[in-house]
Design a protein around this motif. Structure first.
Motif, PDB file in Angstrom:
ATOM      1  N   TRP A  42       0.830  -1.198   0.000  1.00 19.76           N
ATOM      2  CA  TRP A  42       0.000   0.000   0.000  1.00 19.76           C
ATOM      3  C   TRP A  42       0.872   1.259   0.000  1.00 19.76           C
ATOM      4  CZ3 TRP A  42      -3.941   2.215  -1.647  1.00 19.76           C
ATOM      5  CH2 TRP A  42      -4.456   3.385  -1.082  1.00 19.76           C
ATOM      6  N   GLN A  43       1.971   1.235   0.689  1.00 13.05           N
ATOM      7  CA  GLN A  43       2.869   2.385   0.707  1.00 13.05           C
ATOM      8  C   GLN A  43       3.445   2.681  -0.674  1.00 13.05           C
ATOM      9  OE1 GLN A  43       5.739   1.490   3.772  1.00 13.05           O
ATOM     10  NE2 GLN A  43       4.281   1.860   5.434  1.00 13.05           N
ATOM     11  N   ARG A  44       3.580   1.663  -1.514  1.00 11.19           N
ATOM     12  CA  ARG A  44       4.079   1.875  -2.875  1.00 11.19           C
ATOM     13  C   ARG A  44       3.057   2.592  -3.743  1.00 11.19           C
ATOM     14  NH1 ARG A  44       6.281  -3.390  -2.012  1.00 11.19           N
ATOM     15  NH2 ARG A  44       4.713  -4.493  -3.278  1.00 11.19           N
ATOM     16  N   LEU A  45       1.795   2.574  -3.317  1.00 17.77           N
ATOM     17  CA  LEU A  45       0.721   3.138  -4.134  1.00 17.77           C
ATOM     18  C   LEU A  45       0.148   4.438  -3.588  1.00 17.77           C
ATOM     19  CD1 LEU A  45      -1.424  -0.099  -4.713  1.00 17.77           C
ATOM     20  CD2 LEU A  45       0.564   0.669  -6.008  1.00 17.77           C
ATOM     21  N   ALA A  46       0.115   4.560  -2.276  1.00 18.29           N
ATOM     22  CA  ALA A  46      -0.683   5.602  -1.625  1.00 18.29           C
ATOM     23  C   ALA A  46      -0.294   7.017  -2.008  1.00 18.29           C
ATOM     24  CB  ALA A  46      -0.601   5.438  -0.110  1.00 18.29           C
ATOM     25  N   ASP A  47       0.970   7.255  -2.324  1.00 15.87           N
ATOM     26  CA  ASP A  47       1.422   8.616  -2.610  1.00 15.87           C
ATOM     27  C   ASP A  47       1.562   8.900  -4.098  1.00 15.87           C
ATOM     28  OD1 ASP A  47       1.478   9.293   0.075  1.00 15.87           O
ATOM     29  OD2 ASP A  47       3.570   8.697   0.327  1.00 15.87           O
ATOM     30  N   ARG A  48       0.979   8.056  -4.937  1.00 14.29           N
ATOM     31  CA  ARG A  48       0.960   8.381  -6.359  1.00 14.29           C
ATOM     32  C   ARG A  48       0.191   9.684  -6.560  1.00 14.29           C
ATOM     33  NH1 ARG A  48       2.316   4.835 -10.198  1.00 14.29           N
ATOM     34  NH2 ARG A  48       0.809   5.732 -11.654  1.00 14.29           N
ATOM     35  N   PRO A  49       0.660  10.559  -7.443  1.00 16.47           N
ATOM     36  CA  PRO A  49      -0.018  11.846  -7.636  1.00 16.47           C
ATOM     37  C   PRO A  49      -1.511  11.707  -7.919  1.00 16.47           C
ATOM     38  CG  PRO A  49       2.108  11.887  -8.714  1.00 16.47           C
ATOM     39  CD  PRO A  49       1.910  10.477  -8.224  1.00 16.47           C
ATOM     40  N   ALA A  50      -1.884  10.744  -8.745  1.00 12.95           N
ATOM     41  CA  ALA A  50      -3.305  10.566  -9.063  1.00 12.95           C
ATOM     42  C   ALA A  50      -4.092  10.126  -7.839  1.00 12.95           C
ATOM     43  CB  ALA A  50      -3.468   9.545 -10.188  1.00 12.95           C
ATOM     44  N   ALA A  51      -3.498   9.263  -7.020  1.00 16.49           N
ATOM     45  CA  ALA A  51      -4.171   8.817  -5.805  1.00 16.49           C
ATOM     46  C   ALA A  51      -4.366   9.980  -4.838  1.00 16.49           C
ATOM     47  CB  ALA A  51      -3.371   7.698  -5.142  1.00 16.49           C
ATOM     48  N   LEU A  52      -3.355  10.818  -4.715  1.00 15.06           N
ATOM     49  CA  LEU A  52      -3.455  11.974  -3.821  1.00 15.06           C
ATOM     50  C   LEU A  52      -4.506  12.959  -4.318  1.00 15.06           C
ATOM     51  CD1 LEU A  52       0.344  12.626  -3.128  1.00 15.06           C
ATOM     52  CD2 LEU A  52      -1.326  11.611  -1.570  1.00 15.06           C
ATOM     53  N   ARG A  53      -4.548  13.186  -5.634  1.00 18.03           N
ATOM     54  CA  ARG A  53      -5.563  14.098  -6.186  1.00 18.03           C
ATOM     55  C   ARG A  53      -6.962  13.563  -5.930  1.00 18.03           C
ATOM     56  NH1 ARG A  53      -2.106  14.115 -10.699  1.00 18.03           N
ATOM     57  NH2 ARG A  53      -3.569  12.791 -11.862  1.00 18.03           N
ATOM     58  N   ALA A  54      -7.151  12.285  -6.177  1.00 20.30           N
ATOM     59  CA  ALA A  54      -8.475  11.686  -5.998  1.00 20.30           C
ATOM     60  C   ALA A  54      -8.925  11.780  -4.547  1.00 20.30           C
ATOM     61  CB  ALA A  54      -8.453  10.236  -6.467  1.00 20.30           C
ATOM     62  N   ARG A  55      -8.035  11.458  -3.626  1.00 25.16           N
ATOM     63  CA  ARG A  55      -8.394  11.524  -2.207  1.00 25.16           C
ATOM     64  C   ARG A  55      -8.705  12.958  -1.793  1.00 25.16           C
ATOM     65  NH1 ARG A  55      -4.239   7.773  -1.422  1.00 25.16           N
ATOM     66  NH2 ARG A  55      -2.847   9.241  -0.372  1.00 25.16           N
ATOM     67  N   ALA A  56      -7.932  13.906  -2.289  1.00 21.35           N
ATOM     68  CA  ALA A  56      -8.166  15.312  -1.928  1.00 21.35           C
ATOM     69  C   ALA A  56      -9.545  15.772  -2.391  1.00 21.35           C
ATOM     70  CB  ALA A  56      -7.080  16.189  -2.527  1.00 21.35           C
ATOM     71  N   ILE A  57      -9.930  15.371  -3.605  1.00 21.79           N
ATOM     72  CA  ILE A  57     -11.243  15.755  -4.131  1.00 21.79           C
ATOM     73  C   ILE A  57     -12.354  15.165  -3.273  1.00 21.79           C
ATOM     74  CG2 ILE A  57     -12.841  15.500  -6.061  1.00 21.79           C
ATOM     75  CD1 ILE A  57     -10.327  15.488  -7.913  1.00 21.79           C
ATOM     76  N   ASP A  58     -12.284  13.866  -3.024  1.00 24.77           N
ATOM     77  CA  ASP A  58     -13.361  13.215  -2.274  1.00 24.77           C
ATOM     78  C   ASP A  58     -13.381  13.652  -0.811  1.00 24.77           C
ATOM     79  OD1 ASP A  58     -14.745  11.766  -4.212  1.00 24.77           O
ATOM     80  OD2 ASP A  58     -13.241  10.186  -4.230  1.00 24.77           O
ATOM     81  N   ASP A  59     -12.217  13.843  -0.211  1.00 21.54           N
ATOM     82  CA  ASP A  59     -12.181  14.302   1.181  1.00 21.54           C
ATOM     83  C   ASP A  59     -12.758  15.708   1.303  1.00 21.54           C
ATOM     84  OD1 ASP A  59     -11.058  11.909   1.886  1.00 21.54           O
ATOM     85  OD2 ASP A  59      -9.025  12.684   2.159  1.00 21.54           O
ATOM     86  N   SER A  60     -12.509  16.541   0.296  1.00 20.80           N
ATOM     87  CA  SER A  60     -13.075  17.889   0.299  1.00 20.80           C
ATOM     88  C   SER A  60     -14.597  17.836   0.180  1.00 20.80           C
ATOM     89  CB  SER A  60     -12.486  18.702  -0.854  1.00 20.80           C
ATOM     90  OG  SER A  60     -13.067  19.990  -0.926  1.00 20.80           O
ATOM     91  N   LEU A  61     -15.102  16.937  -0.655  1.00 20.87           N
ATOM     92  CA  LEU A  61     -16.551  16.790  -0.793  1.00 20.87           C
ATOM     93  C   LEU A  61     -17.186  16.308   0.513  1.00 20.87           C
ATOM     94  CD1 LEU A  61     -16.718  15.165  -4.339  1.00 20.87           C
ATOM     95  CD2 LEU A  61     -17.640  17.403  -3.690  1.00 20.87           C
TER      96      LEU A  61
END
Length: 214
Positions: free
Chosen positions: A184-203
């Protein structure tokens, strides 16, 4: 055009997986946020997805539901993103193998475990996933064979497989084995993953703010 790709989702749902995949694809898209209950059970949405659940994807009139299917569809629809191994390659076999494993045994086994349901002893052959312990052991096997699920390159299978593990670790429905945490650590900080989480967390924050105002 963003109208070509429409994601029907809710930020507190498995729609987060589909949004991550869309961010990996890098194409413009529009998101329709549906509320649990009336929003997902409306006649208009049920015409798209009779299950009345999210996510669903509309791509130029083609409707795709189920997170694994959405991930695989987008990888094929936008090959320039290089999110699927070439057809006929050994990696393509692993890609399908573990994508479907996540959609079947992992989803069923982990959900049943979280709900406190266990397959009665001696009846394991009737359940597609058999026993929860076997699912978790196989899950560990999958993430320790290569850097990524289908080999040495990140693919759509990692979006789906990784999301299952990430959510399982966060909600404690998957035990925190070192192999799962490392993957999971190899994936969690991918730019696309971070963008997606930021959008949904903001919503989610906006929804909670709106609720508290009433």
């Amino acid at each position: 055009m963003s109208e070509d790709l429409v994601l029907y989702t809710n930020p507190m749902s498995r729609g987060r997986i589909a949004r991550w995949m869309l961010e990996e694809v890098g194409q413009p898209y529009h998101a329709e946020i549906l509320a649990f209950g009336d929003g997902m059970k409306s006649a208009d949405y049920l015409a798209l997805n009779p299950m009345g659940k999210v996510p669903a994807l509309s791509h130029k009139g083609t409707i795709v539901t189920e997170c694994g299917a959405i991930c695989a569809y987008l990888a094929d629809a936008f090959p320039e993103a290089q999110l699927a191994p070439p057809p006929g390659s050994p990696a393509r076999g692993s890609y399908y193998r573990w994508m479907f494993f996540a959609a079947g045994p992992v989803e069923a086994g982990v959900t049943n475990k979280a709900l406190g349901f266990e397959v009665p002893a001696g009846r394991e052959r009737m359940a597609g996933y058999g026993r929860y312990g076997d699912v978790i052991d196989t899950l560990e096997f999958a993430v320790t064979q290569n850097e990524f699920i289908a080999g040495d390159r990140f693919t759509a299978a990692d979006v789906y497989f990784g999301s299952q593990i990430g959510a399982g670790l966060a909600f404690k429905t998957i035990e925190p084995r070192p192999a799962f945490q490392a993957y999971w650590q190899r994936l969690a900080d991918r730019p696309a993953a971070l963008r997606a989480r930021a959008i949904d967390d903001s919503l989610i924050a906006e929804m909670k703010k709106a609720q508290s105002a009433h």
